[in-house]
Design a protein around this motif. Structure first.
Motif, PDB file in Angstrom:
ATOM      1  N   CYS A  18     -28.309 -20.388  24.027  1.00 39.46           N
ATOM      2  CA  CYS A  18     -27.159 -21.228  23.677  1.00 39.46           C
ATOM      3  C   CYS A  18     -27.512 -22.693  23.951  1.00 39.46           C
ATOM      4  O   CYS A  18     -28.036 -23.014  25.022  1.00 39.46           O
ATOM      5  N   PRO A  19     -27.222 -23.590  23.025  1.00 38.43           N
ATOM      6  CA  PRO A  19     -27.519 -25.004  23.270  1.00 38.43           C
ATOM      7  C   PRO A  19     -26.651 -25.621  24.371  1.00 38.43           C
ATOM      8  O   PRO A  19     -26.996 -26.667  24.900  1.00 38.43           O
ATOM      9  N   ASN A  35     -24.295 -24.176  13.314  1.00 36.96           N
ATOM     10  CA  ASN A  35     -24.741 -24.203  14.704  1.00 36.96           C
ATOM     11  C   ASN A  35     -24.216 -22.963  15.431  1.00 36.96           C
ATOM     12  O   ASN A  35     -23.067 -22.576  15.237  1.00 36.96           O
ATOM     13  N   THR A  36     -25.054 -22.375  16.276  1.00 33.51           N
ATOM     14  CA  THR A  36     -24.674 -21.164  16.989  1.00 33.51           C
ATOM     15  C   THR A  36     -24.587 -21.438  18.481  1.00 33.51           C
ATOM     16  O   THR A  36     -25.407 -22.162  19.044  1.00 33.51           O
ATOM     17  N   GLN A  44     -14.936 -22.959  25.822  1.00 34.46           N
ATOM     18  CA  GLN A  44     -14.670 -23.882  26.937  1.00 34.46           C
ATOM     19  C   GLN A  44     -14.836 -25.330  26.481  1.00 34.46           C
ATOM     20  O   GLN A  44     -14.049 -26.194  26.844  1.00 34.46           O
ATOM     21  N   TRP A  45     -15.882 -25.597  25.707  1.00 34.85           N
ATOM     22  CA  TRP A  45     -16.110 -26.951  25.195  1.00 34.85           C
ATOM     23  C   TRP A  45     -14.910 -27.408  24.373  1.00 34.85           C
ATOM     24  O   TRP A  45     -14.410 -28.518  24.537  1.00 34.85           O
ATOM     25  N   ILE A  54     -22.746 -30.810  19.050  1.00 27.66           N
ATOM     26  CA  ILE A  54     -24.006 -31.223  18.439  1.00 27.66           C
ATOM     27  C   ILE A  54     -23.803 -32.397  17.487  1.00 27.66           C
ATOM     28  O   ILE A  54     -24.513 -33.397  17.566  1.00 27.66           O
ATOM     29  N   THR A  55     -22.823 -32.296  16.586  1.00 28.12           N
ATOM     30  CA  THR A  55     -22.645 -33.340  15.572  1.00 28.12           C
ATOM     31  C   THR A  55     -21.478 -34.278  15.847  1.00 28.12           C
ATOM     32  O   THR A  55     -21.372 -35.316  15.219  1.00 28.12           O
ATOM     33  N   ARG A  56     -20.591 -33.880  16.752  1.00 27.78           N
ATOM     34  CA  ARG A  56     -19.370 -34.620  17.085  1.00 27.78           C
ATOM     35  C   ARG A  56     -18.360 -34.629  15.933  1.00 27.78           C
ATOM     36  O   ARG A  56     -17.380 -35.352  15.961  1.00 27.78           O
ATOM     37  N   ASN A  57     -18.599 -33.813  14.903  1.00 24.40           N
ATOM     38  CA  ASN A  57     -17.622 -33.656  13.824  1.00 24.40           C
ATOM     39  C   ASN A  57     -16.485 -32.772  14.323  1.00 24.40           C
ATOM     40  O   ASN A  57     -16.673 -31.972  15.235  1.00 24.40           O
TER      41      ASN A  57
END
Length: 117
Positions: A18-19, A35-36, A44-45, A54-57
């Motif tokens: 997991c990233p 993205n996985t 939680q994020w 990752i992209t903030r989108n």
């Protein structure tokens, strides 16, 4: 490259980690951008921020889908590497054990729906 938090870092392919947690995923989910993440980690994020880490989108929990292909690959990897599954089990035994709501923070290390290793 991301590394698992234990000595197995060189043995686990990066794509299985997991990233967000740098741990092998148990319940991988994929977002609408491809993205996985580990389900519990991205949930939680998203409790704190409605954006992709990752992209903030913008990212909604409703857009997350189980990444079945990766889940199967992880299960096959663990079946073929029982020493890694055993080390994961030993490392997480004090954190709870398998239950119906698996998280990277409280697992006995569950593979599939019900098989704990």
């Amino acid at each position: 490259p991301r590394h698992a938090s234990s000595s197995m870092a060189e043995e686990v392919p990066e794509d299985l980690l997991c990233p967000l947690t740098a741990e092998i995923m148990v319940d991988p989910v994929i977002d609408n951008e491809g993205n996985t993440y580990e389900r519990a980690a991205i949930e939680q994020w998203l409790d704190r921020s409605p954006t992709s880490p990752i992209t903030r989108n913008p990212l909604s929990p409703r857009s997350l889908r189980t990444n079945r292909a990766l889940k199967n690959i992880i299960e096959q990897f663990l079946e073929g590497n029982p020493h890694i599954a055993a080390r994961l089990n030993r490392a997480t035994q004090t954190k709870g054990g398998c239950d119906s709501k698996v998280t990277p923070f409280a697992i006995g290390f569950c593979v599939g729906a019900a098989m704990c290793v």
